[in-house]
Design an enzyme around this catalytic site. Structure first.
Site, short mmCIF file in Angstrom:
data_model
loop_
_atom_site.label_atom_id
_atom_site.label_comp_id
_atom_site.label_asym_id
_atom_site.label_seq_id
_atom_site.Cartn_x
_atom_site.Cartn_y
_atom_site.Cartn_z
N CYS A 1 0.83 -1.22 0.00
CA CYS A 1 0.00 0.00 0.00
C CYS A 1 0.85 1.26 0.00
O CYS A 1 0.38 2.34 -0.34
CB CYS A 1 -0.93 0.01 1.20
SG CYS A 1 -1.95 -1.46 1.33
N ASN B 1 -10.20 -0.62 0.00
CA ASN B 1 -8.74 -0.45 0.03
C ASN B 1 -8.16 -1.00 -1.28
O ASN B 1 -8.15 -2.21 -1.50
CB ASN B 1 -8.18 -1.20 1.24
CG ASN B 1 -6.68 -1.07 1.38
OD1 ASN B 1 -5.99 -0.68 0.45
ND2 ASN B 1 -6.18 -1.44 2.56
N HIS C 1 -3.59 7.14 1.94
CA HIS C 1 -3.96 5.78 1.55
C HIS C 1 -5.32 5.48 2.18
O HIS C 1 -5.53 5.71 3.37
CB HIS C 1 -2.90 4.80 2.03
CG HIS C 1 -3.33 3.37 1.90
ND1 HIS C 1 -3.95 2.89 0.76
CD2 HIS C 1 -3.26 2.33 2.77
CE1 HIS C 1 -4.22 1.60 0.94
NE2 HIS C 1 -3.82 1.24 2.14
N1 ACO Z 1 -17.76 -9.18 9.82
C1 ACO Z 1 -18.15 -9.44 11.05
N2 ACO Z 1 -17.31 -9.73 12.06
C2 ACO Z 1 -16.00 -9.74 11.79
C3 ACO Z 1 -15.50 -9.48 10.51
C4 ACO Z 1 -16.44 -9.20 9.50
N3 ACO Z 1 -16.08 -8.92 8.22
N4 ACO Z 1 -14.17 -9.56 10.53
C5 ACO Z 1 -13.82 -9.86 11.78
N5 ACO Z 1 -14.93 -9.99 12.55
C6 ACO Z 1 -15.01 -10.31 13.95
C7 ACO Z 1 -13.78 -11.01 14.47
O1 ACO Z 1 -13.85 -12.39 14.18
C8 ACO Z 1 -13.86 -10.72 15.93
O2 ACO Z 1 -14.79 -11.61 16.51
P1 ACO Z 1 -14.51 -12.25 17.97
O3 ACO Z 1 -14.43 -11.08 18.89
O4 ACO Z 1 -15.68 -13.12 18.16
O5 ACO Z 1 -13.20 -12.95 17.81
C9 ACO Z 1 -14.45 -9.31 15.97
O6 ACO Z 1 -15.06 -9.10 14.71
C10 ACO Z 1 -13.43 -8.23 16.22
O7 ACO Z 1 -12.31 -8.50 15.39
P2 ACO Z 1 -11.07 -7.55 15.37
O8 ACO Z 1 -10.08 -8.09 14.37
O9 ACO Z 1 -10.62 -7.27 16.74
O10 ACO Z 1 -11.74 -6.23 14.78
P3 ACO Z 1 -11.11 -4.81 14.61
O11 ACO Z 1 -11.92 -3.81 15.33
O12 ACO Z 1 -9.62 -4.83 14.85
O13 ACO Z 1 -11.36 -4.56 13.07
C11 ACO Z 1 -10.11 -4.57 11.03
C12 ACO Z 1 -10.76 -5.41 12.11
C13 ACO Z 1 -11.21 -3.76 10.34
C14 ACO Z 1 -9.45 -5.49 10.01
C15 ACO Z 1 -9.07 -3.61 11.67
O14 ACO Z 1 -8.20 -4.33 12.51
C16 ACO Z 1 -8.27 -2.89 10.64
O15 ACO Z 1 -8.78 -2.10 9.88
N6 ACO Z 1 -6.95 -3.10 10.61
C17 ACO Z 1 -6.11 -2.50 9.61
C18 ACO Z 1 -5.93 -3.51 8.53
C19 ACO Z 1 -5.92 -2.94 7.17
O16 ACO Z 1 -6.37 -1.85 6.89
N7 ACO Z 1 -5.36 -3.73 6.26
C20 ACO Z 1 -5.35 -3.39 4.88
C21 ACO Z 1 -3.99 -3.58 4.32
S1 ACO Z 1 -2.76 -2.61 5.13
C22 ACO Z 1 -3.24 -1.06 5.01
O17 ACO Z 1 -3.80 -0.69 4.04
C23 ACO Z 1 -3.01 -0.11 6.11
#
Ligand code: ACO
Length: 332
Positions: free
Chosen positions: A119, A289, A259
């Site tokens: 990214c 993204n 980004h």
């Molecule tokens: N729908 C419903 N529930 C979900 C989903 C979904 N799509 N995905 C995960 N969950 C659940 C998980 O299983 C978890 O359940 P549990 O508590 O029963 O285990 C719960 O939601 C919380 O999961 P977390 O991973 O803690 O959720 P978080 O608030 O961290 O959000 C996310 C996840 C959106 C991926 C966040 O961590 C994030 O945005 N991280 C940055 C990653 C990113 O942007 N990557 C892209 C590439 S790198 C970049 O561009 C920066």
């Protein structure tokens, strides 16, 4: 204007391309255990674009490049270098950049290469291009392009809701106009985070095998929380660094074209950097993204819409797999 080793660089044209097919959060509800409400609340994404069957990365890149050339009023034969930032190339060998070279009709002796910084790719690409301009190149094409829908595990709700396909391009040209152009830039990487976001299979470490395919090792794997924390911290510090280097204060920033990964990451970056949240140009609700393509797509949209006007300061910042990150400040 006589370009030479002391010339500065300025963006003279931008373009973007996104595939027609829209995949909404509602569509995803039918595929994995997720909801539109969860995706919107955690990411700010409502829909994303998906490439058509048969459409490949270089097709999207070439479409964006043609629009950027048109905006810059240049022909492909004017290019001195083509840089394609991507982690989803047409194929491992040769580079996607050589396919772009032939598709847009650039000179057959125009150097062309791919750059892999996930990214962060567009900030890396602009920085490399700027160095070539300062070394005497006149016009460099920088493309950020990703076809992530082909490497996403559509059964993994933790990743498949995030990504989309698209391409953005910019022409960087030599200028002696002291009032416009790229002002400052910074690049970084920290390989300690290498396993936080990766496609472990298909390379030399884990060549394709029946076992690797069965284990789904050829799809994106991610530790979302780790990436989230790294993004907030490093995007804010890189942004402040380029501002300081150029002697521009956070309150003087006219636009941030970041980004487009996640609304919550950008809220936190705004708070940490002291740059007003209203200054952030956002389109992730519509495209998700798109990795290295997200900044040039957003930049092109903002320029064509007339939002970014001549003389304004524009800050670009990105972080992705690696983790690799960077920021670029320019005056438009
Ligand atoms: N729908 C419903 N529930 C979900 C989903 C979904 N799509 N995905 C995960 N969950 C659940 C998980 O299983 C978890 O359940 P549990 O508590 O029963 O285990 C719960 O939601 C919380 O999961 P977390 O991973 O803690 O959720 P978080 O608030 O961290 O959000 C996310 C996840 C959106 C991926 C966040 O961590 C994030 O945005 N991280 C940055 C990653 C990113 O942007 N990557 C892209 C590439 S790198 C970049 O561009 C920066």
């Amino acid at each position: 204007m006589t370009p030479g080793p002391s010339a500065r660089s300025r963006i003279t044209g931008t373009g973007h391309y996104v595939p027609e097919k829209v995949l909404t959060n509602r569509d995803l509800e039918a595929r994995v255990d997720t909801t539109d409400a969860w995706i919107m609340e955690r990411t700010g994404i409502r829909e994303r674009r998906i490439a058509a069957d048969g459409e490949c990365t270089s097709d999207m890149a070439a479409a964006a490049a043609r629009r950027a050339l048109e905006a810059a009023e240049l022909s492909a034969t004017d290019l001195d270098l083509i840089i394609v930032a991507t982690v989803t190339p047409d194929m491992p060998l040769p580079s996607t950049a050589v396919f772009v070279q032939t598709k847009i009709g650039a000179r057959p002796d125009c150097p062309a290469f791919d750059l892999a910084a996930a990214c962060g790719g567009f900030c890396y690409g602009l920085t490399v291009a700027d160095r070539f301009i300062r070394g005497g190149a006149r016009h460099v094409l920088v493309i950020g392009v990703e076809l992530l829908s082909r490497v996403v595990d559509w059964s993994d709700r933790t990743t498949c809701v995030l990504f989309g396909d698209g391409a953005g391009a910019a022409i960087l040209s030599a200028t002696d106009d002291p009032a416009r152009g790229l002002l400052s830039m910074t690049l970084h990487a920290d390989g300690h985070y290498a396993s936080a976001l990766r496609i472990p299979g298909g390379g030399s470490a884990e060549p394709v095998s029946e076992r690797s395919l069965a284990l789904r090792r050829h799809f994106v794997e991610m530790n979302g929380r780790e990436i989230f924390k790294a993004a907030v911290k490093n995007l804010a510090s890189a942004s402040l660094r380029v501002l300081e280097d150029a002697g521009v204060s956070p309150s003087e920033v006219d636009w941030v074209v970041p980004h487009q990964a996640n609304l919550r990451i950008l809220d936190a970056v705004a708070e940490r950097s002291g740059i007003a949240r209203e200054r952030f140009y956002l389109n992730l609700e519509r495209y998700g993204n798109t990795s290295s393509a997200s900044i040039p797509i957003a930049l092109d949209e903002a320029i064509r819409a007339g939002s970014i006007t001549r003389g304004q300061s524009v800050l670009m910042c990105a972080l992705g797999g690696g983790v690799a990150w960077g920021a670029v400040l320019m005056r438009w």
